[in-house]
Scaffold this motif. Sequence first.
Motif, PDB file in Angstrom:
ATOM      1  N   ALA A 125      -2.757   3.802  -5.658  1.00  0.00           N
ATOM      2  CA  ALA A 125      -1.959   4.102  -4.687  1.00  0.00           C
ATOM      3  C   ALA A 125      -2.835   4.563  -3.996  1.00  0.00           C
ATOM      4  O   ALA A 125      -2.751   4.717  -1.824  1.00  0.00           O
ATOM      5  N   ASP A 126      -3.845   4.582  -4.033  1.00  0.00           N
ATOM      6  CA  ASP A 126      -5.378   5.239  -2.493  1.00  0.00           C
ATOM      7  C   ASP A 126      -5.714   3.730  -2.070  1.00  0.00           C
ATOM      8  O   ASP A 126      -5.506   3.578  -1.007  1.00  0.00           O
ATOM      9  N   ALA A 127      -5.515   2.541  -2.660  1.00  0.00           N
ATOM     10  CA  ALA A 127      -5.988   1.554  -2.295  1.00  0.00           C
ATOM     11  C   ALA A 127      -5.241   0.808  -2.002  1.00  0.00           C
ATOM     12  O   ALA A 127      -4.891   0.503  -0.417  1.00  0.00           O
ATOM     13  N   GLU A 128      -3.211   0.825  -1.943  1.00  0.00           N
ATOM     14  CA  GLU A 128      -2.098   0.589  -1.336  1.00  0.00           C
ATOM     15  C   GLU A 128      -2.254   0.963  -0.207  1.00  0.00           C
ATOM     16  O   GLU A 128      -1.598   0.494   1.394  1.00  0.00           O
ATOM     17  N   ARG A 129      -2.239   2.106   0.102  1.00  0.00           N
ATOM     18  CA  ARG A 129      -2.478   3.288   1.447  1.00  0.00           C
ATOM     19  C   ARG A 129      -3.285   2.543   2.103  1.00  0.00           C
ATOM     20  O   ARG A 129      -2.784   3.049   3.840  1.00  0.00           O
ATOM     21  N   LYS A 130      -4.908   2.357   1.857  1.00  0.00           N
ATOM     22  CA  LYS A 130      -6.151   1.932   2.478  1.00  0.00           C
ATOM     23  C   LYS A 130      -5.276   0.528   3.277  1.00  0.00           C
ATOM     24  O   LYS A 130      -5.503   0.183   3.809  1.00  0.00           O
ATOM     25  N   ARG A 186      -6.067   8.099 -13.688  1.00  0.00           N
ATOM     26  CA  ARG A 186      -7.059   8.147 -12.491  1.00  0.00           C
ATOM     27  C   ARG A 186      -6.803   6.618 -11.922  1.00  0.00           C
ATOM     28  O   ARG A 186      -6.810   6.224 -10.768  1.00  0.00           O
ATOM     29  N   LYS A 192      -3.130   4.737 -11.980  1.00  0.00           N
ATOM     30  CA  LYS A 192      -2.837   4.431 -11.190  1.00  0.00           C
ATOM     31  C   LYS A 192      -3.252   5.078 -10.081  1.00  0.00           C
ATOM     32  O   LYS A 192      -2.647   4.552  -8.291  1.00  0.00           O
ATOM     33  N   LYS A 193      -3.952   6.381  -8.852  1.00  0.00           N
ATOM     34  CA  LYS A 193      -4.417   7.050  -8.304  1.00  0.00           C
ATOM     35  C   LYS A 193      -5.335   6.216  -7.571  1.00  0.00           C
ATOM     36  O   LYS A 193      -5.114   6.466  -6.086  1.00  0.00           O
ATOM     37  N   SER A 194      -6.004   5.543  -7.751  1.00  0.00           N
ATOM     38  CA  SER A 194      -6.956   4.541  -7.611  1.00  0.00           C
ATOM     39  C   SER A 194      -6.197   3.233  -6.491  1.00  0.00           C
ATOM     40  O   SER A 194      -6.448   3.333  -5.303  1.00  0.00           O
TER      41      SER A 194
END
Length: 101
Positions: free
Chosen positions: A95-100, A89, A91-93
């Motif tokens: 990745a989501d933050a970096e994408r934003k 979870r 790592k997913k958070s």
Amino acid sequence: MHLVVVTPLGSKVDTEISEVSAPGTVGSLGILPGHLPLLTSLREGQLTFTGEGKRQHLAVNGGFLEVSDDKIIIVTETAETPDEIDVERAKKSLADAERKI
């Protein structure tokens, strides 16, 4: 000193301690016995405290810290011990933050 850490799910920590280090929004905070009254905000990070000769860690997700009469109250959205952290979870958070960004 007495430390209480509270989340929306209830009390996470309620114990006697000798010191605490918290991630303040303007820098790390170190609290020892006899600290002056304080009310401050916290950022995401590691909360570290020592009680009964044992150093313990919690990952906190922001919140507030109050010191008054050698009692420290921390109110935070989440507080997790190292064993409770869901690595996938996290790592997913990330990745989501970096994408934003």
